[in-house]
Design a protein around this motif. Structure first.
Motif, mmCIF file in Angstrom:
data_model
loop_
_atom_site.group_PDB
_atom_site.id
_atom_site.type_symbol
_atom_site.label_atom_id
_atom_site.label_comp_id
_atom_site.label_asym_id
_atom_site.label_seq_id
_atom_site.Cartn_x
_atom_site.Cartn_y
_atom_site.Cartn_z
ATOM 1 N N LYS A 25 2.699 -10.299 29.901
ATOM 2 C CA LYS A 25 1.862 -10.087 31.078
ATOM 3 C C LYS A 25 0.432 -10.456 30.722
ATOM 4 N N GLY A 26 -0.261 -11.060 31.658
ATOM 5 C CA GLY A 26 -1.650 -11.449 31.427
ATOM 6 C C GLY A 26 -2.582 -10.751 32.394
ATOM 7 N N ILE A 86 5.638 -25.735 30.007
ATOM 8 C CA ILE A 86 5.430 -24.298 29.768
ATOM 9 C C ILE A 86 4.124 -23.840 30.385
ATOM 10 N N ARG A 87 3.059 -24.599 30.146
ATOM 11 C CA ARG A 87 1.745 -24.231 30.705
ATOM 12 C C ARG A 87 1.761 -24.281 32.225
ATOM 13 N N LEU A 88 2.467 -25.259 32.777
ATOM 14 C CA LEU A 88 2.520 -25.403 34.228
ATOM 15 C C LEU A 88 3.168 -24.188 34.885
ATOM 16 N N VAL A 89 4.306 -23.767 34.353
ATOM 17 C CA VAL A 89 4.998 -22.628 34.957
ATOM 18 C C VAL A 89 4.229 -21.331 34.732
ATOM 19 N N GLY A 94 2.723 -17.193 36.721
ATOM 20 C CA GLY A 94 2.229 -16.023 36.000
ATOM 21 C C GLY A 94 3.364 -15.117 35.561
ATOM 22 N N ASP A 95 3.341 -13.864 36.037
ATOM 23 C CA ASP A 95 4.342 -12.875 35.634
ATOM 24 C C ASP A 95 5.452 -12.680 36.663
ATOM 25 N N LYS A 96 5.538 -13.578 37.621
ATOM 26 C CA LYS A 96 6.563 -13.445 38.653
ATOM 27 C C LYS A 96 7.954 -13.510 38.036
ATOM 28 N N GLN A 97 8.778 -12.554 38.391
ATOM 29 C CA GLN A 97 10.110 -12.455 37.799
ATOM 30 C C GLN A 97 10.985 -13.646 38.179
ATOM 31 N N LEU A 98 11.802 -14.022 37.226
ATOM 32 C CA LEU A 98 12.691 -15.160 37.414
ATOM 33 C C LEU A 98 13.592 -14.965 38.633
#
Length: 370
Positions: A25-26, A86-89, A94-98
């Protein structure tokens, strides 16, 4: 042990739940806040209340998947593309669940990316995510594929108008390189090799004598060479780039002659070719792609070809010649080291259509004469 790190101007944490899954989480303004939140997650993990499959974010899952199955296994150029993904997603979701990612959300990310990238790049990116989602479904994390039916957009592809030589031009190039290519003019031999094998320049530069089978007239491509930074051997672009391909007898003879002259010259110099590089100059260097492209440009200007191509254009020329002569697309795909025939179809779609039109004319002519 939790990882605490900065993501842009904010702090973030990552707690590994098991060897393959993590929770992160960020958006923490202070480092201590990220540490406190990470400690809470670690406590849940200790108490056995944290389900690694329940709340994992798309960003965390994709990063973990890429690090497990891709990073460290592919050519550094390909790995860098996964790192971009990886950076794009991370930046997009962010922390949105899969499990909460919607098809429309995913399509929106692709569309935004496509605004500043070529269509081929967008298609490649989509293939990365699509593959990861398949693993997620197999792991039981999600039950549906939100990448299904994704529409691919983008700027005009750099391969949209592939540059290659006409068949008669390729014949002229082959003849000239055989006549003028020598150990002292080794770039011309690399050009000949590229034309007759369709190999990428890194693969040509990384070819070693132990991978040349004169008896069976084959070469094995199992590595590349870092001709930019000259750090040594690297992995091939993809796993499927590792292959053994047949070579014509004319090329086998040229390589044998090169081997004899190279050994003789190095013996006189007291130099040992420890890496066993095939295309090493008398100065014990591998030519740069810039130098080879300069030589190729000079030759093509002399031959007055329709297109002035780069070394990579030799790969397209190789494929176009085989397509024009009706060689199986499956064989061409394997020879080029493509992961599957769909990639070959996508890159050479216009050439295949031309071939199909010619076959169509033949078929109609036969049917008309019944």
């Amino acid at each position: 042990m939790a990882q605490i790190f900065k993501r842009g101007n904010v702090w973030a944490y990552r707690v590994w739940i098991d060897s393959k899954h993590s929770k992160s989480k960020g958006s923490f303004k202070r480092k201590m806040d990220a540490q406190r939140a990470a400690a809470e997650i670690e406590q849940l993990k200790y108490d056995g209340e944290l389900n690694s499959y329940k709340d994992i974010s798309f960003a965390s899952y994709f990063e973990t998947w890429a690090n497990t199955y891709k990073i460290g296994r592919l050519h550094q150029t390909t790995e860098s593309k996964y790192k971009v993904a990886i950076r794009l997603v991370q930046n997009t979701f962010g922390d949105k669940q899969l499990k909460n990612i919607k098809t429309a959300d995913y399509q929106s990310m692709l569309d935004i990316y496509a605004e500043t990238h070529v269509k081929d790049s967008t298609r490649l990116l989509n293939s990365y995510f699509k593959n990861a989602v398949k693993y997620a479904i197999n792991d039981g994390i999600i039950t549906r594929d939100f990448t299904f039916g994704a529409l691919i957009a983008g700027l005009e592809s750099k391969d949209g108008n592939l540059k290659f030589l006409e068949f008669h031009e390729a014949e002229q190039l082959k003849k000239l390189c055989i006549e003028t290519g020598t150990f002292m003019a080794i770039s011309r031999l690399e050009i000949l090799f590229g034309l007759l094998t369709g190999c990428r320049y890194g693969e040509v530069a990384g070819l070693t004598w132990d991978c040349v089978d004169f008896a069976n007239q084959t070469v094995t491509i199992n590595k590349a060479y870092d001709y930019k930074k000259r750090t040594g051997f690297t992995k091939t672009k993809t796993i499927t780039s590792n292959r053994t391909i047949s070579i014509p007898s004319t090329l086998a003879k040229v390589l044998k002659s090169l081997q004899v002259h190279q050994r003789s010259q190095f013996l006189k110099q007291g130099y040992k070719n420890k890496l066993q590089l095939v295309f090493m100059t008398n100065r014990h260097e591998v030519p740069s792609d810039t130098a080879v492209n300069k030589t190729l440009k000079k030759i093509l200007a002399e031959l007055q070809t329709k297109n002035i191509i780069t070394f990579h254009g030799l790969r397209h020329t190789h494929a176009s010649m085989l397509i024009a002569k009706g060689v199986s697309i499956d064989y061409i795909s394997e020879r080029l080291g493509h992961a599957n025939t769909s990639i070959t179809y996508e890159v050479y779609t216009h050439l295949l259509q031309t071939s199909r039109d010619q076959e169509n004319e033949k078929a109609l002519k036969i049917l008309s004469n019944l």
